[in-house]
Design an enzyme around this catalytic site. Structure first.
Site, PDB file in Angstrom:
ATOM      1  N   MET A   1       3.273  -2.278   1.986  1.00 47.03           N
ATOM      2  CA  MET A   1       3.797  -2.813   0.731  1.00 47.03           C
ATOM      3  C   MET A   1       4.799  -1.813   0.143  1.00 47.03           C
ATOM      4  O   MET A   1       4.683  -0.609   0.371  1.00 47.03           O
ATOM      5  CB  MET A   1       2.656  -3.072  -0.253  1.00 47.03           C
ATOM      6  CG  MET A   1       1.754  -4.195   0.237  1.00 47.03           C
ATOM      7  SD  MET A   1       0.526  -4.695  -0.969  1.00 47.03           S
ATOM      8  CE  MET A   1       1.530  -5.590  -2.148  1.00 47.03           C
ATOM      9  N   PHE A   2       5.761  -2.317  -0.580  1.00 48.63           N
ATOM     10  CA  PHE A   2       6.802  -1.510  -1.252  1.00 48.63           C
ATOM     11  C   PHE A   2       7.689  -0.750  -0.265  1.00 48.63           C
ATOM     12  O   PHE A   2       8.254   0.284  -0.599  1.00 48.63           O
ATOM     13  CB  PHE A   2       6.176  -0.531  -2.264  1.00 48.63           C
ATOM     14  CG  PHE A   2       5.100  -1.157  -3.108  1.00 48.63           C
ATOM     15  CD1 PHE A   2       5.412  -2.142  -4.040  1.00 48.63           C
ATOM     16  CD2 PHE A   2       3.772  -0.804  -2.953  1.00 48.63           C
ATOM     17  CE1 PHE A   2       4.423  -2.742  -4.805  1.00 48.63           C
ATOM     18  CE2 PHE A   2       2.775  -1.394  -3.714  1.00 48.63           C
ATOM     19  CZ  PHE A   2       3.100  -2.362  -4.640  1.00 48.63           C
TER      20      PHE A   2
ATOM     21  N   GLU B   1       6.400 -12.840   4.414  1.00 50.43           N
ATOM     22  CA  GLU B   1       4.941 -12.725   4.268  1.00 50.43           C
ATOM     23  C   GLU B   1       4.210 -13.405   5.435  1.00 50.43           C
ATOM     24  O   GLU B   1       3.230 -14.118   5.256  1.00 50.43           O
ATOM     25  CB  GLU B   1       4.484 -13.345   2.930  1.00 50.43           C
ATOM     26  CG  GLU B   1       5.115 -12.702   1.706  1.00 50.43           C
ATOM     27  CD  GLU B   1       4.591 -11.294   1.383  1.00 50.43           C
ATOM     28  OE1 GLU B   1       3.688 -10.807   2.094  1.00 50.43           O
ATOM     29  OE2 GLU B   1       5.121 -10.689   0.442  1.00 50.43           O
TER      30      GLU B   1
ATOM     31  N   GLN C   1       2.264 -12.409   7.634  1.00 50.21           N
ATOM     32  CA  GLN C   1       0.871 -12.025   7.938  1.00 50.21           C
ATOM     33  C   GLN C   1      -0.140 -13.042   7.431  1.00 50.21           C
ATOM     34  O   GLN C   1      -1.266 -13.094   7.911  1.00 50.21           O
ATOM     35  CB  GLN C   1       0.561 -10.634   7.366  1.00 50.21           C
ATOM     36  CG  GLN C   1       0.361 -10.566   5.854  1.00 50.21           C
ATOM     37  CD  GLN C   1       1.666 -10.491   5.066  1.00 50.21           C
ATOM     38  OE1 GLN C   1       2.740 -10.405   5.637  1.00 50.21           O
ATOM     39  NE2 GLN C   1       1.566 -10.525   3.749  1.00 50.21           N
TER      40      GLN C   1
ATOM     41  N   CYS D   1       5.058   7.851  -0.009  1.00 50.74           N
ATOM     42  CA  CYS D   1       3.723   8.109  -0.553  1.00 50.74           C
ATOM     43  C   CYS D   1       3.867   8.808  -1.904  1.00 50.74           C
ATOM     44  O   CYS D   1       4.479   9.876  -1.984  1.00 50.74           O
ATOM     45  CB  CYS D   1       2.922   8.966   0.418  1.00 50.74           C
ATOM     46  SG  CYS D   1       1.288   9.401  -0.213  1.00 50.74           S
TER      47      CYS D   1
ATOM     48  N   CYS E   1       2.219  12.622  -1.960  1.00 52.70           N
ATOM     49  CA  CYS E   1       2.712  13.808  -1.251  1.00 52.70           C
ATOM     50  C   CYS E   1       4.195  13.714  -0.871  1.00 52.70           C
ATOM     51  O   CYS E   1       4.769  14.701  -0.412  1.00 52.70           O
ATOM     52  CB  CYS E   1       1.879  14.036   0.014  1.00 52.70           C
ATOM     53  SG  CYS E   1       2.164  12.785   1.268  1.00 52.70           S
TER      54      CYS E   1
ATOM     55  N   CYS F   1      -3.105  10.594   3.148  1.00 52.61           N
ATOM     56  CA  CYS F   1      -3.549  10.248   1.788  1.00 52.61           C
ATOM     57  C   CYS F   1      -4.347   8.948   1.800  1.00 52.61           C
ATOM     58  O   CYS F   1      -5.288   8.785   1.024  1.00 52.61           O
ATOM     59  CB  CYS F   1      -2.353  10.153   0.839  1.00 52.61           C
ATOM     60  SG  CYS F   1      -1.549  11.747   0.549  1.00 52.61           S
TER      61      CYS F   1
HETATM   62 ZN    ZN Z   1       0.632  11.135   1.256  1.00 50.72          ZN
END
Ligand code: ZN
Length: 194
Positions: A22-23, A93, A95, A149, A152, A184
């Site tokens: 996502m994103f 979409e 999936q 992410c 991080c 993460c």
């Molecule tokens: Zn991360």
């Protein structure tokens, strides 16, 4: 960046898959390719599963309002109902579709149609999502896009669900999910912004 092959000389169609978390910009990339096809005067048809009702019923809408009209369908066999002159089919979409979509997109290729598919490759557990593994296997071209992410700054491949729901399909946006890198994602709830 993905560049279209020399489609004029091809007699059969082909499949392009745009996948990622996502994103990650999957829908934006799908829209970019479909708009390029339209500029080239090709006839384009766009589908999405009717389960995806987060936005306007009739549009493929991405997060930046860069939208194209689409037809919501309940079963993948409905993508075979097309005007004769369609040259390019986009599916967003993907999936959420039934497994028969793997056969049905190949039927479109047999008619000479270029099929461009966008979807999540993994669900919120990090498992392959619905028909995506099969679609990735049969595709001629695959583009994996990444988010960032927020914990991080590495490339994010996973869609971490912030909410407590356990169903595989829970529609939502930033209120329910965040993109995470593998490390993460593995840390789960320990990582929060609060
Ligand atoms: Zn991360």
């Amino acid at each position: 960046m993905f560049l279209e092959p020399a489609f004029k000389s091809q007699r059969s169609g082909w499949i392009e898959v745009i996948c990622g978390s996502m994103f990650s910009g999957k829908t934006e990339e799908l829209i970019r390719r479909l708009k390029r096809a339209r500029f080239a005067n090709q006839k384009v048809q766009i589908f999405k599963p009717s389960k995806d009702t987060r936005y306007d019923e009739r549009q493929v809408v991405s997060h930046d309002d860069n939208a194209l009209l689409s037809t919501p369908v309940q079963h993948s066999s409905q993508i075979l109902i097309l005007p004769e002159d369609i040259q390019v089919v986009g599916i967003d979409e993907v999936q959420f579709f039934d497994l028969e979509i793997i056969k049905n997109v190949q039927k479109l290729c047999d008619r000479g149609i270029r099929v461009i598919i966008a979807g999540l490759d993994m669900d919120f557990r990090g498992e392959p999502f619905g028909p995506m593994p099969g679609l990735l296997a049969i595709a001629e071209y695959i583009t994996k896009v990444h988010a960032i992410c927020p914990h991080c700054g590495n490339l994010a491949t996973h869609s971490y669900r912030i909410s407590e729901e356990e169903d595989t399909i829970v529609l939502g946006e930033k209120d329910k999910y965040e993109p995470r890198c593998r490390a993460c994602f593995g840390m789960g709830k320990i990582l929060t912004f609060s």
